[in-house]
Design an enzyme around this catalytic site. Structure first.
Site, PDB file in Angstrom:
ATOM      1  CG  MET A 143      52.528  10.195  52.501  1.00 13.72           C
ATOM      2  SD  MET A 143      54.193  10.247  51.521  1.00 13.72           S
ATOM      3  CE  MET A 143      55.257   9.200  52.343  1.00 13.72           C
ATOM      4  CG  ASP A 151      58.490  19.730  56.006  1.00 12.58           C
ATOM      5  OD1 ASP A 151      57.743  19.241  56.986  1.00 12.58           O
ATOM      6  OD2 ASP A 151      59.632  19.140  55.701  1.00 12.58           O
ATOM      7  CE  LYS A 167      59.704  17.536  50.594  1.00 15.71           C
ATOM      8  NZ  LYS A 167      60.822  16.789  51.261  1.00 15.71           N
TER       9      LYS A 167
HETATM   10  N1  SAH Z   1      58.874  11.353  58.733  1.00 17.62           N
HETATM   11  C1  SAH Z   1      57.263  11.428  58.837  1.00 17.62           C
HETATM   12  C2  SAH Z   1      56.753  10.786  57.663  1.00 17.62           C
HETATM   13  C3  SAH Z   1      56.567  11.687  56.594  1.00 17.62           C
HETATM   14  S1  SAH Z   1      55.608  11.072  55.416  1.00 17.62           S
HETATM   15  C4  SAH Z   1      57.351  10.349  60.051  1.00 17.62           C
HETATM   16  O1  SAH Z   1      58.071   9.505  60.568  1.00 17.62           O
HETATM   17  O2  SAH Z   1      56.276  10.305  60.767  1.00 17.62           O
HETATM   18  C5  SAH Z   1      54.104  11.972  56.006  1.00 17.62           C
HETATM   19  C6  SAH Z   1      53.007  11.034  56.227  1.00 17.62           C
HETATM   20  O3  SAH Z   1      53.110  10.789  57.634  1.00 17.62           O
HETATM   21  C7  SAH Z   1      51.581  11.593  56.257  1.00 17.62           C
HETATM   22  O4  SAH Z   1      51.226  11.353  54.735  1.00 17.62           O
HETATM   23  C8  SAH Z   1      50.925  10.660  57.152  1.00 17.62           C
HETATM   24  O5  SAH Z   1      50.601   9.449  56.579  1.00 17.62           O
HETATM   25  C9  SAH Z   1      52.274  10.581  58.298  1.00 17.62           C
HETATM   26  N2  SAH Z   1      51.880  11.423  59.379  1.00 17.62           N
HETATM   27  C10 SAH Z   1      52.823  12.217  59.765  1.00 17.62           C
HETATM   28  N3  SAH Z   1      52.277  12.953  60.852  1.00 17.62           N
HETATM   29  C11 SAH Z   1      51.070  12.172  61.191  1.00 17.62           C
HETATM   30  C12 SAH Z   1      49.973  12.431  62.146  1.00 17.62           C
HETATM   31  N4  SAH Z   1      50.335  13.468  63.121  1.00 17.62           N
HETATM   32  N5  SAH Z   1      48.899  12.013  62.055  1.00 17.62           N
HETATM   33  C13 SAH Z   1      48.781  10.706  61.202  1.00 17.62           C
HETATM   34  N6  SAH Z   1      49.792  10.628  60.145  1.00 17.62           N
HETATM   35  C14 SAH Z   1      50.830  11.353  60.219  1.00 17.62           C
END
Ligand code: SAH
Length: 481
Positions: free
Chosen positions: A385, A250, A272
């Site tokens: 998020m 995604d 997504k």
């Molecule tokens: N499974 C993922 C989270 C998915 S929800 C994990 O463990 O990181 C998606 C959210 O993750 C985004 O809205 C943001 O808040 C955060 N996120 C993911 N990658 C990011 C990044 N490189 N920098 C900042 N926030 C990030």
């Protein structure tokens, strides 16, 4: 790609080297190792080349270069220290459409000679497109230490059995799985230990006992791809990425990471982005089941960690019901990745004794979180998020007793070259963010640990827009890096 990499077959091809010095000698040596017949044009030869000539290894034309010398050759190397001659060779060769290399002058070359790691028949070629031969050599020396000296023997063994293996399996996929097991298993280890006859026996044995029409063995790998920097993948993730038949990924998974998946694996983008679920979650779950049931090794690649706000649990629940084997590979979650790259420890003896991960997803403009508990002191709150709901979150925190001057940071595209860290307080952050034209994904960190960013922040990629977006105030405690 400035140069298209190919491997030329030069067995018995006649090649011309212009120049008779040390550099020419090195090129001649390479050409001869590839089986070429080498002619050298040069008024003089260094002693080593004189010997090569006497031993009949090269043909020598003792003269200055003239364009006629090119006739009949299929490859030219100019290795003189006369700029003018090198240029003439390049021009004449290009006019005749003969590939030409001028040593150390990429601008005059129609091909360049890479640095090579030679484990014949395995040859790894490394090129920086002429930008930095030294860099290519450094990379070469790293690869030399990584790849066993006997790797070529392993390839030779595979070649010897290639036809037999081909005959044994009627389909390419089963053949590939057989080879993957042989080339990464005990047979390969025997070759590396120079016990080649045992390795042959082991391969013969495996071939005679293997089921040539194995039932489909579909499997799902639910893999965390980390927060963005490809270096943060796990070894296991990388290995499974090389084995998959198809990958479902995604938007959170960086293109540089998708690029690391086995090249001929099918790629399926399942969307997504916020409010753009190009494939709805139930369909993704179903797709995983269907693909695995058809015998495919399915890689479900997710941003961060699959079990942290990743709906990984839902995806594998359907697999459990359908009795499909699966593996879950953790990834570095955004909180860990962003915190580390922003120099904000999530816990700290003086500032935070606990750390809570929550999601700031808005439902009808409100956020259903236990703000009373999140507003308690001495903890770090990480909000995934949180971009759309940032203002509501900061207000609710204050309304439930958190001080408005509690430090808070928004990390944009953490761990990537586009990372930016906006540091402020619960009171100031929403406005700072609104002014900063921020791009998702972003992560919110609330707590006193945020103050450590100033001294511990170490990852400061150059972003063209830094200065334009928010100049760094000297001592206000609010800044962006
Ligand atoms: N499974 C993922 C989270 C998915 S929800 C994990 O463990 O990181 C998606 C959210 O993750 C985004 O809205 C943001 O808040 C955060 N996120 C993911 N990658 C990011 C990044 N490189 N920098 C900042 N926030 C990030």
């Amino acid at each position: 790609m400035d140069f298209f990499p190919v491997y030329l077959k030069l067995t018995d091809a006649s090649c011309l080297v212009v120049g008779g010095g040390k550099i020419a000698e090195r090129k001649i040596d390479l050409l001869r190792r590839a089986g070429a017949r080498v002619t050298v044009v040069s008024p003089t030869l260094i002693p080593a080349l004189r010997i090569a000539k006497e031993e009949g290894q090269i043909t020598h034309q003792a003269m200055l270069f003239s364009t006629d010398a090119l006739d009949g050759h299929s490859l030219i190397i100019a290795a003189t220290n006369e700029e003018d001659i090198n240029r003439r060779v390049a021009l004449a060769a290009k006019q005749r459409n003969i590939p030409v290399n001028v040593v150390d002058r990429p601008d005059l070359c129609s091909f360049i000679v890479p640095s090579i790691v030679d484990r014949s028949p395995v040859i790894i070629a490394i090129s920086t497109g002429g930008a930095s031969p030294i860099l290519a050599r450094l990379l070469k020396s790293r690869l030399e230490t990584l790849i066993p000296a006997t790797y070529g023997r392993l390839a030779a063994l595979a070649r010897a059995f290639r036809a037999d293996v081909h005959a044994r399996f009627s389909n390419a996929r089963d053949r590939r799985i057989f080879w993957e097991e042989i080339l990464q298993g005990p047979t390969a280890e025997l070759v590396f230990a120079r016990r080649e006859s045992e390795a042959r026996e082991s391969l013969k044995q495996a071939l005679s006992t293997v089921d040539p029409t194995p039932p489909p063995r579909g499997e799902v790998y639910l893999v965390g791809a980390g927060p963005g920097d490809p270096d943060l993948l796990t070894f296991r993730a990388l290995r499974l990425m090389q084995q998959a038949d198809i990958v479902l990924y995604d938007r959170l998974v960086a293109p540089a990471i998708v690029d690391l998946v086995r090249r001929d694996a099918e790629r399926l983008y399942v969307g997504k982005k916020k409010s753009d679920h190009s494939v709805p979650q139930p369909d993704i779950n179903q797709l995983l089941v269907e693909l695995a049931t058809s015998g495919k090794r399915v890689l479900r690649l997710k941003g961060g960690d699959p079990f942290v706000f990743g709906r990984g649990g839902e995806e594998i629940a359907d697999l459990v019901n359908a009795k499909i084997p699966f593996q879950v590979i953790p990834g570095i979650t955004a909180a860990s990745g962003c915190a580390a790259y922003a120099g904000i420890p999530l816990t700290h003896r003086d500032f935070a004794q606990s750390c809570t991960f929550v999601t700031g997803h808005l439902k009808d403009g409100a956020i259903d979180l236990n703000f009373k508990s999140l507003a308690q002191p001495d903890q770090t709150v990480i909000v995934y998020m949180s971009l759309t709901g940032l203002e509501v979150i900061c207000q609710e925190m204050c309304a439930h007793g958190a001080p408005p001057d509690l430090p808070a940071a928004l990390i944009e595209q953490g761990t990537t070259a586009q990372q930016r860290v906006i540091v402020g307080t619960l009171a100031s952050l929403p406005e700072q963010v609104a002014a900063a034209n921020v791009q998702a994904p972003t992560l919110l960190i609330i707590g006193k640990v945020v103050t450590l960013h100033d001294s511990l922040g170490w990852f400061r990629p150059d972003t063209e827009n830094d200065a334009v977006l928010l100049p760094r105030p000297e001592s206000s405690g609010q800044n962006m890096t």
